[in-house]
Design a protein around this motif. Structure first.
Motif, mmCIF file in Angstrom:
data_model
loop_
_atom_site.group_PDB
_atom_site.id
_atom_site.type_symbol
_atom_site.label_atom_id
_atom_site.label_comp_id
_atom_site.label_asym_id
_atom_site.label_seq_id
_atom_site.Cartn_x
_atom_site.Cartn_y
_atom_site.Cartn_z
ATOM 1 N N TYR A 99 -20.224 101.530 14.170
ATOM 2 C CA TYR A 99 -21.615 101.118 14.030
ATOM 3 C C TYR A 99 -21.982 100.101 15.112
ATOM 4 O O TYR A 99 -21.165 99.737 15.963
ATOM 5 C CB TYR A 99 -21.836 100.459 12.656
ATOM 6 N N SER A 100 -23.220 99.621 15.054
ATOM 7 C CA SER A 100 -23.572 98.379 15.735
ATOM 8 C C SER A 100 -23.467 97.271 14.694
ATOM 9 O O SER A 100 -23.841 97.454 13.530
ATOM 10 C CB SER A 100 -24.980 98.449 16.314
ATOM 11 N N TYR A 101 -22.947 96.117 15.106
ATOM 12 C CA TYR A 101 -22.605 95.067 14.151
ATOM 13 C C TYR A 101 -23.364 93.785 14.466
ATOM 14 O O TYR A 101 -23.512 93.387 15.623
ATOM 15 C CB TYR A 101 -21.100 94.787 14.186
ATOM 16 N N SER A 102 -23.806 93.131 13.385
ATOM 17 C CA SER A 102 -24.458 91.834 13.519
ATOM 18 C C SER A 102 -23.704 90.745 12.774
ATOM 19 O O SER A 102 -24.215 89.639 12.616
ATOM 20 C CB SER A 102 -25.901 91.905 13.007
ATOM 21 N N GLY A 103 -22.483 91.044 12.346
ATOM 22 C CA GLY A 103 -21.690 90.014 11.693
ATOM 23 C C GLY A 103 -20.397 90.561 11.129
ATOM 24 O O GLY A 103 -20.222 91.772 10.976
ATOM 25 N N ALA A 104 -19.464 89.640 10.822
ATOM 26 C CA ALA A 104 -18.183 89.995 10.226
ATOM 27 C C ALA A 104 -17.601 88.774 9.547
ATOM 28 O O ALA A 104 -17.945 87.628 9.860
ATOM 29 C CB ALA A 104 -17.223 90.529 11.284
ATOM 30 N N LYS A 105 -16.699 89.038 8.629
ATOM 31 C CA LYS A 105 -16.084 87.963 7.855
ATOM 32 C C LYS A 105 -14.665 88.357 7.477
ATOM 33 O O LYS A 105 -14.339 89.538 7.376
ATOM 34 C CB LYS A 105 -16.922 87.683 6.616
ATOM 35 N N GLY A 106 -13.800 87.378 7.266
ATOM 36 C CA GLY A 106 -12.456 87.628 6.775
ATOM 37 C C GLY A 106 -11.844 86.347 6.243
ATOM 38 O O GLY A 106 -12.163 85.251 6.718
ATOM 39 N N ILE A 204 -18.809 85.148 11.127
ATOM 40 C CA ILE A 204 -19.683 85.101 12.301
ATOM 41 C C ILE A 204 -20.845 86.043 12.036
ATOM 42 O O ILE A 204 -20.642 87.195 11.652
ATOM 43 C CB ILE A 204 -18.931 85.525 13.583
ATOM 44 N N SER A 205 -22.071 85.564 12.220
ATOM 45 C CA SER A 205 -23.235 86.371 11.876
ATOM 46 C C SER A 205 -24.390 86.043 12.807
ATOM 47 O O SER A 205 -24.635 84.882 13.120
ATOM 48 C CB SER A 205 -23.640 86.108 10.423
ATOM 49 N N THR A 210 -33.337 84.545 16.461
ATOM 50 C CA THR A 210 -33.000 83.819 17.695
ATOM 51 C C THR A 210 -31.945 84.521 18.533
ATOM 52 O O THR A 210 -31.729 84.153 19.679
ATOM 53 C CB THR A 210 -32.472 82.417 17.352
ATOM 54 N N ASN A 211 -31.253 85.517 17.946
ATOM 55 C CA ASN A 211 -30.110 86.201 18.576
ATOM 56 C C ASN A 211 -28.909 85.278 18.760
ATOM 57 O O ASN A 211 -27.964 85.627 19.483
ATOM 58 C CB ASN A 211 -30.494 86.829 19.920
ATOM 59 N N ASN A 212 -28.905 84.119 18.140
ATOM 60 C CA ASN A 212 -27.730 83.241 18.169
ATOM 61 C C ASN A 212 -26.697 83.737 17.163
ATOM 62 O O ASN A 212 -27.050 84.205 16.073
ATOM 63 C CB ASN A 212 -28.119 81.801 17.822
ATOM 64 N N TRP A 213 -25.420 83.620 17.523
ATOM 65 C CA TRP A 213 -24.316 84.015 16.652
ATOM 66 C C TRP A 213 -23.788 82.766 15.947
ATOM 67 O O TRP A 213 -23.226 81.886 16.583
ATOM 68 C CB TRP A 213 -23.210 84.685 17.456
ATOM 69 N N TRP A 214 -23.963 82.695 14.629
ATOM 70 C CA TRP A 214 -23.587 81.521 13.850
ATOM 71 C C TRP A 214 -22.182 81.665 13.277
ATOM 72 O O TRP A 214 -21.775 82.748 12.843
ATOM 73 C CB TRP A 214 -24.587 81.300 12.722
ATOM 74 N N PHE A 215 -21.460 80.562 13.269
ATOM 75 C CA PHE A 215 -20.091 80.517 12.734
ATOM 76 C C PHE A 215 -20.067 79.674 11.470
ATOM 77 O O PHE A 215 -20.598 78.561 11.443
ATOM 78 C CB PHE A 215 -19.144 79.930 13.785
ATOM 79 N N LYS A 216 -19.429 80.222 10.419
ATOM 80 C CA LYS A 216 -19.244 79.491 9.172
ATOM 81 C C LYS A 216 -17.752 79.396 8.860
ATOM 82 O O LYS A 216 -17.024 80.392 8.961
ATOM 83 C CB LYS A 216 -19.971 80.183 8.013
ATOM 84 N N TYR A 224 -23.230 77.506 16.571
ATOM 85 C CA TYR A 224 -23.574 78.847 17.030
ATOM 86 C C TYR A 224 -23.287 79.024 18.520
ATOM 87 O O TYR A 224 -23.238 78.062 19.287
ATOM 88 C CB TYR A 224 -25.046 79.138 16.754
ATOM 89 N N TRP A 225 -23.079 80.292 18.890
ATOM 90 C CA TRP A 225 -23.071 80.699 20.291
ATOM 91 C C TRP A 225 -24.493 81.148 20.635
ATOM 92 O O TRP A 225 -25.013 82.086 20.021
ATOM 93 C CB TRP A 225 -22.121 81.867 20.518
ATOM 94 N N PRO A 226 -25.167 80.523 21.597
ATOM 95 C CA PRO A 226 -26.528 80.955 21.942
ATOM 96 C C PRO A 226 -26.537 82.403 22.419
ATOM 97 O O PRO A 226 -25.667 82.821 23.203
ATOM 98 C CB PRO A 226 -26.923 79.997 23.072
ATOM 99 N N GLY A 227 -27.514 83.150 21.958
ATOM 100 C CA GLY A 227 -27.603 84.541 22.392
ATOM 101 C C GLY A 227 -27.751 84.672 23.892
ATOM 102 O O GLY A 227 -27.328 85.678 24.478
ATOM 103 N N ASP A 228 -28.318 83.673 24.544
ATOM 104 C CA ASP A 228 -28.583 83.758 25.976
ATOM 105 C C ASP A 228 -27.330 83.689 26.843
ATOM 106 O O ASP A 228 -27.411 83.982 28.038
ATOM 107 C CB ASP A 228 -29.539 82.634 26.396
ATOM 108 N N ILE A 229 -26.166 83.301 26.274
ATOM 109 C CA ILE A 229 -24.945 83.302 27.095
ATOM 110 C C ILE A 229 -24.381 84.711 27.221
ATOM 111 O O ILE A 229 -23.484 84.945 28.031
ATOM 112 C CB ILE A 229 -23.874 82.335 26.558
#
Length: 334
Positions: A99-106, A204-205, A210-216, A224-229
């Motif tokens: 698929y295309s993914y916008s997040g994952a967890k474990g 990570i989601s 904003t297209n930022n990737w957030w870490f929990k 977060y990792w900014p989407g612009d990087i």
């Protein structure tokens, strides 16, 4: 745009270990899409890992609101980005890329693997990727024993990113511009000793606004990792990977590195006394988090005789990934 103000923190907390005497004041709004009461499935809200002791540094105090804890090391290398050619990394992984993914967890079991030299490291993580094999983009988080970065052999929480296959860009934690921390409670590079033998939750989601990737970490937002990087991952990931890595110049050679993965044992699907990842979830095609379909998952390892992998799917309510190995330590087959 984010605003940063550097300050030397001169309160009573300076009596802590020297590693924790410097903070950075930040002003950053939290993401809206990761509200745990509205957007987190029950399996992610009731993680047993949240009941475990907190990170070691919090035993000595806490950071005030508006500041973030930064791990300091006497190792001069920590100020540099940390890149490495793929040929010296081995990666037993469970992965899905249909698929295309916008997040994952474990939920990752925490161990303290043996690391042979300062130039080696061993890690376990959740990773999202997009792009070709030699120049992929990635955001990942988990735990690592990494003497080069942290100047010791402790198991520590980490985040990492790269936009060129982990060759010339990217770094661990806050050692180069990239990841933006917002939490004053979680220490990147923090000692995970209280969790030894137990699980930590890594998520990570992507924020669709904003297209930022957030870490929990353990269901608490860290940053977060900014989407612009990113270029490709600004919009989506095409692969989710759970598992371990060993980095060494002695991978694929004889004698092989003795750096271990997981707890140094091969995958143990009976007693789970090995590297273990449970509660694996994906956010696929912008849908809410769910378990991946076992038929869409497969396992791989670059060196099966040194580090192996096993995906347990039968007679269990959810897939469980087992992995690890001793490398060349007391292992003539490697």
């Amino acid at each position: 745009m984010n605003t940063y103000v550097s300050v030397d923190w001169k309160s009573k907390y300076k009596a802590w270990v020297n590693d924790y005497e410097y903070m950075i004041c930040m002003f950053q709004m939290k993401s809206s899409h990761l509200d745990p009461t509205e957007h987190t499935p029950r399996t992610m809200q009731n993680s047993s890992s949240s009941k475990l002791p907190s990170q070691v540094w919090l035993q000595y105090g806490s950071c005030p609101n508006g500041t973030i804890p930064i791990h300091r090391s006497s190792n001069n290398h920590q100020t540099n980005s940390y890149s490495h050619p793929r040929k010296v990394i081995v990666t037993p992984m469970a992965l899905t890329e249909i698929y295309s993914y916008s997040g994952a967890k474990g939920n990752i079991k925490v161990w303290k693997p043996y690391v042979e030299s300062v130039g080696d490291y061993s890690s376990s993580q959740v990773m999202l990727r997009n792009g070709p094999l030699t120049a992929f983009e990635t955001a990942q988080a988990g735990w690592a024993v990494n003497p080069f970065v942290y100047n010791d052999a402790k198991t520590r929480l980490f985040v990492y990113w790269s936009v060129d296959g982990m060759r010339n860009t990217g770094c661990f934690d806050l050692t180069c511009p990239g990841f933006v921390q917002t939490s004053h409670e979680i220490l990147l590079g923090g000692d995970l000793d209280p969790y030894y033998g137990a699980e930590i939750s890594i998520q990570i989601s992507k924020d669709p606004n904003t297209n930022n990737w957030w870490f929990k970490f353990n269901d608490k937002e860290v940053g977060y990792w900014p989407g612009d990087i990113f270029q490709l991952m600004k919009y989506q990931a095409t692969s989710v990977r759970w598992g371990g890595e060993v980095y060494s110049q002695k991978v694929g050679t004889h004698p092989h590195t003795e750096t271990a993965m997981g707890n140094g044992q091969f995958s143990d699907h009976v007693f789970r006394r090995s590297g273990t990842i449970t509660a694996m979830l994906i956010e696929a095609n912008s849908n809410p988090p769910r378990q991946p379909d076992p038929e869409t998952m497969f396992v791989s390892s670059d060196e099966w005789s040194c580090y192996d992998a096993y995906l347990l799917t039968r007679h269990v309510p959810e897939p469980v990934f087992l992995y690890g190995g001793p490398g060349g330590r007391n292992n003539p087959m490697c």
